[in-house]
Design a protein around this motif. Structure first.
Motif, PDB file in Angstrom:
ATOM      1  N   MET A  30       0.839  -1.196   0.000  1.00 58.28           N
ATOM      2  CA  MET A  30       0.000   0.000   0.000  1.00 58.28           C
ATOM      3  C   MET A  30       0.879   1.253   0.000  1.00 58.28           C
ATOM      4  SD  MET A  30      -3.372  -1.054   2.118  1.00 58.28           S
ATOM      5  CE  MET A  30      -2.825  -0.459   3.700  1.00 58.28           C
ATOM      6  N   GLN A  61     -10.606  -2.658   2.005  1.00 61.57           N
ATOM      7  CA  GLN A  61     -10.170  -3.335   3.227  1.00 61.57           C
ATOM      8  C   GLN A  61     -10.196  -2.411   4.442  1.00 61.57           C
ATOM      9  OE1 GLN A  61      -6.270  -4.235   1.342  1.00 61.57           O
ATOM     10  NE2 GLN A  61      -5.379  -3.742   3.328  1.00 61.57           N
ATOM     11  N   PHE A  62     -10.679  -1.186   4.241  1.00 57.28           N
ATOM     12  CA  PHE A  62     -10.801  -0.227   5.357  1.00 57.28           C
ATOM     13  C   PHE A  62     -12.266  -0.130   5.771  1.00 57.28           C
ATOM     14  CE2 PHE A  62      -6.885   0.958   3.359  1.00 57.28           C
ATOM     15  CZ  PHE A  62      -6.095   1.513   4.346  1.00 57.28           C
ATOM     16  N   ARG A 121     -11.508  -5.579  12.920  1.00 54.28           N
ATOM     17  CA  ARG A 121     -11.757  -4.886  11.648  1.00 54.28           C
ATOM     18  C   ARG A 121     -12.698  -5.746  10.780  1.00 54.28           C
ATOM     19  NH1 ARG A 121      -6.238  -2.911   8.893  1.00 54.28           N
ATOM     20  NH2 ARG A 121      -7.717  -1.554   7.839  1.00 54.28           N
ATOM     21  N   HIS A 124     -12.381  -6.646   6.871  1.00 52.58           N
ATOM     22  CA  HIS A 124     -11.015  -6.326   6.414  1.00 52.58           C
ATOM     23  C   HIS A 124     -10.427  -7.430   5.523  1.00 52.58           C
ATOM     24  CE1 HIS A 124      -6.855  -5.054   6.448  1.00 52.58           C
ATOM     25  NE2 HIS A 124      -6.491  -6.160   7.048  1.00 52.58           N
ATOM     26  N   ASP A 150       2.221  -9.073   9.268  1.00 54.03           N
ATOM     27  CA  ASP A 150       0.774  -9.222   9.083  1.00 54.03           C
ATOM     28  C   ASP A 150       0.481 -10.728   9.009  1.00 54.03           C
ATOM     29  OD1 ASP A 150      -0.272  -6.265   8.360  1.00 54.03           O
ATOM     30  OD2 ASP A 150       1.729  -6.560   7.557  1.00 54.03           O
ATOM     31  N   GLN A 153      -2.854 -12.030   7.854  1.00 54.38           N
ATOM     32  CA  GLN A 153      -2.990 -11.790   6.415  1.00 54.38           C
ATOM     33  C   GLN A 153      -2.226 -12.865   5.617  1.00 54.38           C
ATOM     34  OE1 GLN A 153      -2.871  -7.851   4.347  1.00 54.38           O
ATOM     35  NE2 GLN A 153      -0.749  -8.363   3.983  1.00 54.38           N
ATOM     36  N   ARG A 187       2.393   3.106   9.200  1.00 53.47           N
ATOM     37  CA  ARG A 187       1.629   3.946  10.126  1.00 53.47           C
ATOM     38  C   ARG A 187       2.481   4.503  11.279  1.00 53.47           C
ATOM     39  NH1 ARG A 187      -2.547  -0.209   8.847  1.00 53.47           N
ATOM     40  NH2 ARG A 187      -4.400   0.849   8.086  1.00 53.47           N
TER      41      ARG A 187
HETATM   42  N1  BAL Z   1      -0.719  -4.120   6.268  1.00 53.55           N
HETATM   43  C1  BAL Z   1      -2.142  -4.426   6.362  1.00 53.55           C
HETATM   44  C2  BAL Z   1      -2.980  -3.491   5.573  1.00 53.55           C
HETATM   45  C3  BAL Z   1      -3.934  -2.704   6.377  1.00 53.55           C
HETATM   46  O1  BAL Z   1      -3.644  -2.378   7.544  1.00 53.55           O
HETATM   47  O2  BAL Z   1      -5.019  -2.393   5.881  1.00 53.55           O
END
Ligand code: BAL
Ligand SMILES: Nc1ncnc2c1ncn2[C@@H]1O[C@H](COP(=O)(O)OP(=O)(O)OP(=O)(O)O)[C@@H](O)[C@H]1O
Ligand SMILES: CC(C)(CO)[C@@H](O)C(=O)[O-]
Length: 287
Positions: A30, A61-62, A121, A124, A150, A153, A187
């Motif tokens: 991203m 995905q948010f 989430r 997500h 992650d 994920q 982040r």
């Molecule tokens: N690295 C995961 C992507 C996300 O936080 O949406």
């Protein structure tokens, strides 16, 4: 390095190499790249003829109250870093190129995508699995690279690839950390100095948990209690989830008699951070 913004242009460029049997490594991101992403790129560069990196902040995905619009972005800097890393192609689609019409199809993993971070989430991992499946079909890579940071994920993607027979090798890459242990994350730039100091407790607690496991502690509740106490003692950190799971399917573990992964999600100031650490009891080392 070439930059492509549409599916058709990227496909046309990759097809030529594919016809001559070249292997393709894909690194989905991203953007707002850091040393963690660059480690994924380094692995892809070492293991494939062509390296493709995608940069796409995927809106699906948010959640509605999450940080899609404030997610950090710096395309020029990212392109420069990828050029220096020897990447062949960068795919930077706009939302319109990825979603020309609302999707009628989505990929949801049950229960894997609904547990743990999937609870914090909702939806997500459906957004992640669906966009990654699209990227896989667009690029048709030989191998695709994902960070262990992650961890859920990575587990979701591995399972999707197995369930749906994608002919792609998924490569998991160990977490790259700052000197004090904090897992690198795009982040992190939004952490104030005070948040940044507080955030150290996450990797410290995981380290303590892993040390207890390798020293022979087999009661997950006791390991959990020690990690929880450390995190709760740090007033700048609001714990959202802390779990001890089987490394293979992320099922909750009560008695630690096999390799586990310790997973944490916490709000630190305005930022939701995640981290992970694998731990194995001595008798299962090498299993
Ligand atoms: N690295 C995961 C992507 C996300 O936080 O949406
Ligand atoms: N510290 C890290 N070490 C190794 N891989 C990483 C690290 N941080 C991210 N990655 C991997 O890079 C890929 C792209 O991740 P992404 O662009 O969401 O970056 P990020 O830093 O994880 O951002 P976020 O702030 O959303 O956590 C993912 O496979 C992710 O697991
Ligand atoms: C895999 C991914 C690029 C899908 O949007 C994203 O979730 C990420 O950056 O980890």
């Amino acid at each position: 390095m070439e930059r492509y913004e549409t599916v058709a242009e990227l496909r046309a460029a990759l097809d030529a190499g594919r016809r001559t049997g070249k292997t393709i490594g894909l690194v989905p991101t991203m953007g707002f790249l850091h040393a963690g992403h660059l480690e994924l790129v380094r692995r892809a560069r070492a293991e494939n003829d062509h390296v493709v990196v995608s940069i796409f902040v995927n809106p699906t995905q948010f959640g509605p109250n999450e940080d899609f619009s404030s997610y950090p972005r710096d395309m020029e800097r990212d392109l420069q870093l990828l050029r220096e890393a020897g990447v062949d192609a960068v795919f930077t689609p706009g939302v319109e190129a990825m979603y020309p019409e609302p999707l009628a199809t989505s990929i949801s993993l049950k229960p894997l995508g609904e547990m743990l971070i999937g609870k914090v989430r909702p939806g997500h991992f459906t957004g992640v699995a669906t966009v990654v499946a699209k990227l896989f079909n667009i690029v048709q890579p030989t191998r695709a690279y994902f960070g262990e940071k992650d961890f859920q994920q990575l587990t979701v993607i591995r399972r999707m690839v197995r369930d749906l027979n994608f002919p792609i090798e998924i490569v998991g890459v160990p977490t790259v950390r700052e000197e004090d242990g904090l897992a690198m994350s795009s982040r992190n730039v939004r952490l104030s100095e005070e948040n940044r100091r507080a955030a150290r407790v996450l990797s410290a607690a995981l380290g303590k948990g892993a040390a207890l496991v390798s020293a022979g502690e087999s009661d997950a509740a006791r390991v959990y209690a020690v990690m929880r106490q450390m995190i709760d003692a740090e007033s700048g950190v609001a714990l959202r989830s802390l779990d001890i799971c089987d490394v293979r399917d992320l099922a909750a573990v009560e008695r630690i008699d096999r390799p586990v992964v310790l997973l944490v999600t916490a709000e630190v100031g305005p930022v939701l951070l995640i981290d992970q650490r694998e731990a194995r009891p001595e008798e299962s080392a090498g299993r």
